[in-house]
Design a protein around this motif. Structure first.
Motif, PDB file in Angstrom:
ATOM      1  N   TYR A 150       0.822  -1.221   0.000  1.00 59.52           N
ATOM      2  CA  TYR A 150       0.000   0.000   0.000  1.00 59.52           C
ATOM      3  C   TYR A 150       0.852   1.265   0.000  1.00 59.52           C
ATOM      4  O   TYR A 150       0.543   2.238  -0.688  1.00 59.52           O
ATOM      5  N   LEU A 153       1.782   2.422  -3.430  1.00 59.33           N
ATOM      6  CA  LEU A 153       0.699   3.127  -4.115  1.00 59.33           C
ATOM      7  C   LEU A 153       0.522   4.524  -3.543  1.00 59.33           C
ATOM      8  O   LEU A 153       0.415   5.507  -4.290  1.00 59.33           O
ATOM      9  N   ALA A 154       0.506   4.627  -2.230  1.00 60.26           N
ATOM     10  CA  ALA A 154       0.247   5.914  -1.579  1.00 60.26           C
ATOM     11  C   ALA A 154       1.321   6.946  -1.899  1.00 60.26           C
ATOM     12  O   ALA A 154       1.034   8.154  -1.945  1.00 60.26           O
ATOM     13  N   TRP A 160      -5.573  10.267  -9.036  1.00 55.47           N
ATOM     14  CA  TRP A 160      -6.302   9.616  -7.945  1.00 55.47           C
ATOM     15  C   TRP A 160      -5.721   8.214  -7.769  1.00 55.47           C
ATOM     16  O   TRP A 160      -5.071   7.691  -8.673  1.00 55.47           O
ATOM     17  N   ARG A 161      -5.949   7.621  -6.609  1.00 56.96           N
ATOM     18  CA  ARG A 161      -5.410   6.290  -6.313  1.00 56.96           C
ATOM     19  C   ARG A 161      -6.520   5.391  -5.779  1.00 56.96           C
ATOM     20  O   ARG A 161      -7.372   5.848  -5.005  1.00 56.96           O
ATOM     21  N   GLY A 162      -6.472   4.135  -6.184  1.00 59.41           N
ATOM     22  CA  GLY A 162      -7.476   3.194  -5.721  1.00 59.41           C
ATOM     23  C   GLY A 162      -6.885   1.847  -5.401  1.00 59.41           C
ATOM     24  O   GLY A 162      -5.796   1.492  -5.860  1.00 59.41           O
ATOM     25  N   VAL A 163      -7.631   1.079  -4.620  1.00 61.20           N
ATOM     26  CA  VAL A 163      -7.244  -0.277  -4.240  1.00 61.20           C
ATOM     27  C   VAL A 163      -8.330  -1.237  -4.686  1.00 61.20           C
ATOM     28  O   VAL A 163      -9.518  -1.011  -4.431  1.00 61.20           O
ATOM     29  N   PRO A 179      -6.891   6.064   0.561  1.00 63.73           N
ATOM     30  CA  PRO A 179      -6.933   6.083  -0.905  1.00 63.73           C
ATOM     31  C   PRO A 179      -8.248   6.706  -1.345  1.00 63.73           C
ATOM     32  O   PRO A 179      -9.177   6.853  -0.540  1.00 63.73           O
ATOM     33  N   ASP A 180      -8.331   7.086  -2.581  1.00 65.61           N
ATOM     34  CA  ASP A 180      -9.575   7.688  -3.062  1.00 65.61           C
ATOM     35  C   ASP A 180     -10.698   6.662  -3.199  1.00 65.61           C
ATOM     36  O   ASP A 180     -11.873   7.024  -3.131  1.00 65.61           O
ATOM     37  N   VAL A 212     -13.387   7.316   2.349  1.00 63.66           N
ATOM     38  CA  VAL A 212     -12.954   6.644   1.119  1.00 63.66           C
ATOM     39  C   VAL A 212     -14.181   6.125   0.370  1.00 63.66           C
ATOM     40  O   VAL A 212     -15.076   5.518   0.974  1.00 63.66           O
TER      41      VAL A 212
END
Length: 245
Positions: A150, A153-154, A160-163, A179-180, A212
């Protein structure tokens, strides 16, 4: 890959190439590898098998032109049958993909990777400034993978960021992470692993606490639709601001 899709979190899917190597628990029952046995896109699945470049590179250009006419900017999932940060894909192919992204500013691109650790070294020098319409998503399917990846990614600059926690294979404690977007989903196919609905509830509640956007795709089963998508009788199909209708 098509202009329309049944995937609830995107409008279209598109693949610049086909082929990949399984690298994580989420890959164990890979639908792409399974479908390749029947469709024979590539001569196997895994390390050392040449990836196959698709012939559909003109499609996103058409979709971009259509978006200019209609005013609707489709969400495009890239890539459902490959990984754009695959070490066995040439930098030339990736450069072509990045140029296609530059040429399609009206598409809202959703890249999804299981190799988020490769992203910083493989993204172009003008990332993210030239790509306000492109986010970044990473598959983080259990606590171990979350804890390992994570932060990668962060720390990556992105619009924008997603999981994607799909398939969600265990409960995940996200702590104070914001995350967004977080997507959850159960596995589908003949060997699907049952979904722990308490793990889904936990992520739903953590997303609400941390602000989120939470999107639950499906509860899983032999087919993706057999068990529906409700969590305690409620559908959760939320998007971050960059992808909201």
């Amino acid at each position: 890959m098509a202009e329309t899709t049944s995937i609830s979190w995107c409008d279209a899917t598109w693949n610049p190439w086909i082929g990949c190597t399984k690298i994580s628990p989420a890959c164990d029952h890979c639908y792409a590898a399974r479908d390749n046995e029947r469709r024979k896109w590539v001569s196997g699945w895994g390390s050392g098998v040449p990836r196959h470049r698709t012939k559909t590179w003109g499609d996103p250009i058409k979709w971009n032109k259509k978006a200019a006419l209609t005013g609707y900017r489709p969400r495009v999932f890239c890539a459902s049958l490959a990984d754009i940060f695959d070490n066995e894909v040439s930098d030339e192919w990736r450069s072509d993909l990045f140029q296609l992204w530059r040429n399609t500013p009206l598409l809202r691109w959703i890249p999804l990777t299981k190799r988020i650790g490769n992203a910083k070294k493989m993204l172009p020098k003008d990332w993210p400034d030239a790509f306000p319409h492109v986010g970044m998503m990473s598959t983080l399917e259990n606590q171990e993978v979350w804890d390992r990846d994570y932060h990668k990614l962060a720390s990556l600059p992105a619009a924008w960021r997603g999981v994607s926690a799909e398939p969600l294979l265990s409960a995940i404690n996200i702590g104070d992470a914001k995350p967004d977007w977080i997507i959850t989903g159960g596995e589908s196919g003949p060997h699907f692993r049952p979904l722990d609905m308490d793990a889904v509830r936990s992520l739903r509640d953590q997303c609400a606490r941390n602000g989120v956007a939470f999107h639950h795709k499906q509860n899983g089963g032999i087919t993706g639709k057999v068990a529906g998508c409700l969590v305690d009788g409620v559908e959760h199909k939320h998007f971050p601001a960059a992808l909201a209708a």
